[in-house]
Design a protein around this motif. Structure first.
Motif, mmCIF file in Angstrom:
data_model
loop_
_atom_site.group_PDB
_atom_site.id
_atom_site.type_symbol
_atom_site.label_atom_id
_atom_site.label_comp_id
_atom_site.label_asym_id
_atom_site.label_seq_id
_atom_site.Cartn_x
_atom_site.Cartn_y
_atom_site.Cartn_z
ATOM 1 N N ASN A 150 0.258 4.360 0.069
ATOM 2 C CA ASN A 150 -0.204 5.463 0.912
ATOM 3 C C ASN A 150 -0.302 6.783 0.146
ATOM 4 O O ASN A 150 0.552 7.649 0.236
ATOM 5 C CB ASN A 150 0.720 5.637 2.131
ATOM 6 C CG ASN A 150 0.172 6.650 3.124
ATOM 7 O OD1 ASN A 150 -1.026 6.823 3.226
ATOM 8 N ND2 ASN A 150 1.061 7.305 3.855
ATOM 9 N N ASN A 151 -1.385 6.902 -0.621
ATOM 10 C CA ASN A 151 -1.688 8.153 -1.317
ATOM 11 C C ASN A 151 -0.585 8.585 -2.288
ATOM 12 O O ASN A 151 -0.040 9.689 -2.187
ATOM 13 C CB ASN A 151 -1.949 9.279 -0.319
ATOM 14 C CG ASN A 151 -3.182 9.038 0.521
ATOM 15 O OD1 ASN A 151 -4.123 8.383 0.081
ATOM 16 N ND2 ASN A 151 -3.190 9.551 1.740
ATOM 17 N N ASN A 189 0.871 -1.174 0.000
ATOM 18 C CA ASN A 189 0.000 0.000 0.000
ATOM 19 C C ASN A 189 0.915 1.233 0.000
ATOM 20 O O ASN A 189 1.597 1.506 0.988
ATOM 21 C CB ASN A 189 -0.917 -0.007 1.226
ATOM 22 C CG ASN A 189 -1.888 1.154 1.234
ATOM 23 O OD1 ASN A 189 -1.546 2.275 0.868
ATOM 24 N ND2 ASN A 189 -3.113 0.895 1.665
ATOM 25 N N LYS A 246 2.023 13.420 -3.415
ATOM 26 C CA LYS A 246 2.794 12.825 -2.322
ATOM 27 C C LYS A 246 4.129 13.564 -2.206
ATOM 28 O O LYS A 246 4.807 13.778 -3.216
ATOM 29 C CB LYS A 246 3.038 11.335 -2.616
ATOM 30 C CG LYS A 246 3.601 10.558 -1.428
ATOM 31 C CD LYS A 246 3.668 9.077 -1.762
ATOM 32 C CE LYS A 246 4.158 8.253 -0.568
ATOM 33 N NZ LYS A 246 3.190 8.256 0.533
ATOM 34 N N GLU A 273 0.698 -3.047 9.627
ATOM 35 C CA GLU A 273 0.099 -1.744 9.880
ATOM 36 C C GLU A 273 0.044 -1.492 11.372
ATOM 37 O O GLU A 273 -0.318 -2.380 12.148
ATOM 38 C CB GLU A 273 -1.313 -1.684 9.268
ATOM 39 C CG GLU A 273 -1.917 -0.298 9.193
ATOM 40 C CD GLU A 273 -2.802 0.043 10.378
ATOM 41 O OE1 GLU A 273 -3.212 1.211 10.498
ATOM 42 O OE2 GLU A 273 -3.079 -0.846 11.193
ATOM 43 N N ASP A 310 -4.299 -5.107 0.390
ATOM 44 C CA ASP A 310 -4.619 -4.524 1.695
ATOM 45 C C ASP A 310 -6.028 -4.980 2.055
ATOM 46 O O ASP A 310 -7.012 -4.465 1.547
ATOM 47 C CB ASP A 310 -4.530 -3.004 1.616
ATOM 48 C CG ASP A 310 -4.874 -2.322 2.934
ATOM 49 O OD1 ASP A 310 -5.187 -3.031 3.912
ATOM 50 O OD2 ASP A 310 -4.847 -1.072 2.971
ATOM 51 N N GLU A 319 -3.561 2.333 -3.453
ATOM 52 C CA GLU A 319 -3.555 3.773 -3.180
ATOM 53 C C GLU A 319 -2.664 4.545 -4.156
ATOM 54 O O GLU A 319 -1.778 5.308 -3.761
ATOM 55 C CB GLU A 319 -3.165 4.065 -1.724
ATOM 56 C CG GLU A 319 -4.193 3.567 -0.725
ATOM 57 C CD GLU A 319 -4.145 4.277 0.623
ATOM 58 O OE1 GLU A 319 -3.508 5.346 0.713
ATOM 59 O OE2 GLU A 319 -4.755 3.773 1.569
ATOM 60 N N SER A 329 5.244 5.130 3.900
ATOM 61 C CA SER A 329 3.906 4.555 3.931
ATOM 62 C C SER A 329 3.585 4.108 5.336
ATOM 63 O O SER A 329 4.481 3.761 6.110
ATOM 64 C CB SER A 329 3.806 3.364 2.976
ATOM 65 O OG SER A 329 2.543 2.721 3.092
ATOM 66 N N ASP A 330 2.299 4.113 5.674
ATOM 67 C CA ASP A 330 1.888 3.607 6.981
ATOM 68 C C ASP A 330 1.647 2.100 6.943
ATOM 69 O O ASP A 330 1.151 1.522 7.917
ATOM 70 C CB ASP A 330 0.642 4.333 7.488
ATOM 71 C CG ASP A 330 -0.509 4.289 6.492
ATOM 72 O OD1 ASP A 330 -0.316 3.790 5.372
ATOM 73 O OD2 ASP A 330 -1.611 4.761 6.839
ATOM 74 N N HIS A 331 1.983 1.465 5.833
ATOM 75 C CA HIS A 331 1.916 0.007 5.703
ATOM 76 C C HIS A 331 3.302 -0.519 5.346
ATOM 77 O O HIS A 331 4.083 0.170 4.679
ATOM 78 C CB HIS A 331 0.954 -0.410 4.590
ATOM 79 C CG HIS A 331 -0.487 -0.206 4.928
ATOM 80 N ND1 HIS A 331 -1.376 -1.245 5.084
ATOM 81 C CD2 HIS A 331 -1.212 0.918 5.143
ATOM 82 C CE1 HIS A 331 -2.576 -0.775 5.376
ATOM 83 N NE2 HIS A 331 -2.502 0.546 5.412
#
Length: 323
Positions: free
Chosen positions: A11-12, A9, A60, A269, A222, A84, A312-314
């Motif tokens: 993350n945006n 992922n 980003k 996560e 995800d 994402e 990323s937060d993943h």
């Protein structure tokens, strides 16, 4: 041949272009500006602002984009399912510029998410058929699609394109996010869980119809729930698919961050509720069908170096296969 297949992922990962800058406020530097280019947005029919919930969607940050690129290059997987990502142009630009052309074969189809986040795939190996399942209706609301984003089905071929190595089913299931403006957050959370359950049921139904007992495929993405969640059960515990969890006995590329450290390696996560201990959940998963499971030789998670994440937060996860 050895093949590594994973999921990340990003993350945006929105486009890097930002037209909000005001040159008059820029700090002085040694750079001499020879020319200036101005953009006029006077004609509403000539442009479209990317917004979500009334806010401008921004690219980003360069530093975060470079961090996820560094991690991807370090993993050096053959096939990487991603989530994402804004659009195909953004993914192509990221692959050519930030990843230095590491992946020649790139897939992304615009999906259903109003936040403009789509699922895609990067591959060193050639690709065959690509199918989007974004239009499958929700049984509970037949006038709406069941998938919040999409279910992307991609055939991965042998290097000479003579045969299909495996098929990848890439998911990004309904999240747990509930806007703070909701009058009844618990009820909205329950609705999200039930939608995730219906999505898993739809994924299982599609896969069963698209494959044969001797087909080789992976289900990745995800999942927004742990592997043993009852809301993933229609897929993870399907008696017709008999999927094998690919991240059992997973290895970390380095120890996890934080003090105290996470209780086990099985997480991708991290979420810190206010006033409570951090929660670690294995959201980003790889599942193998019975024909492919015996080919697995390893399972890995690329661990971030800091609590805030490395772009990323993943954390990405992957498996290695002897095909």
């Amino acid at each position: 041949m050895q093949v590594a297949v994973g999921t990340f992922n990003l993350n945006n990962l929105f486009s890097r272009f930002d037209f909000e800058a005001d040159l008059s406020t820029a700090a002085a530097s040694d750079v001499k500006v020879e020319e200036q280019t101005s953009f006029s947005f006077d004609d509403p029919g000539g442009f479209k602002l990317r917004t979500y919930l009334g806010k401008l969607v921004k690219g980003k940050p360069d530093a975060e984009r470079k961090l996820i690129a560094t991690r991807i290059k370090h993993m050096d997987l053959d096939v990487l399912a991603v989530q994402e990502v804004e659009d195909i142009d953004t993914l192509r630009h990221f692959a050519s510029t930030d990843l230095g052309g590491l992946y020649k074969h790139i897939v992304l189809i615009e999906g259903n998410d109003p936040r403009l986040i789509d699922v895609g795939l990067l591959s060193k190996l050639p690709l065959g058929g690509v199918t989007s399942w974004q239009h499958v209706p929700d049984p509970a609301k037949p006038d709406q699609p069941v998938f919040s984003r999409d279910l992307l089905q991609v055939e991965v071929l042998t290097p000479d394109r003579s045969d299909r190595l495996l098929t990848v089913f890439n998911n990004h299931l309904k999240s747990h996010f509930v806007p703070f403006t909701e009058a009844d957050p618990q009820a909205e959370g329950d609705k999200a869980n039930e939608l995730r359950r219906r999505q898993c049921d739809a994924v299982a139904t599609i896969i069963e119809a698209q494959t044969r007992p001797d087909s080789r495929y992976v289900v990745v993405g995800d999942m927004n729930d742990p592997p043993d969640s009852p809301f993933l059960a229609p897929l993870a515990q399907s008696s017709s698919l008999n999927l094998a969890f690919g991240l059992a006995n997973v290895q970390e590329t380095q120890p996890g961050p934080g003090n105290p450290p996470p209780p086990s390696a099985e997480w991708t996560e991290r979420f810190k509720p206010p006033g409570k201990p951090a929660e670690y959940t294995l959201m980003d998963q790889v599942w193998l069908n019975p024909a492919l499971a015996p080919k697995q030789t390893g399972a890995f998670i690329d661990r971030r170096t800091k609590v805030g994440g490395d772009g990323s937060d993943h954390d990405p996860s992957w498996v290695t296969l002897d095909l």
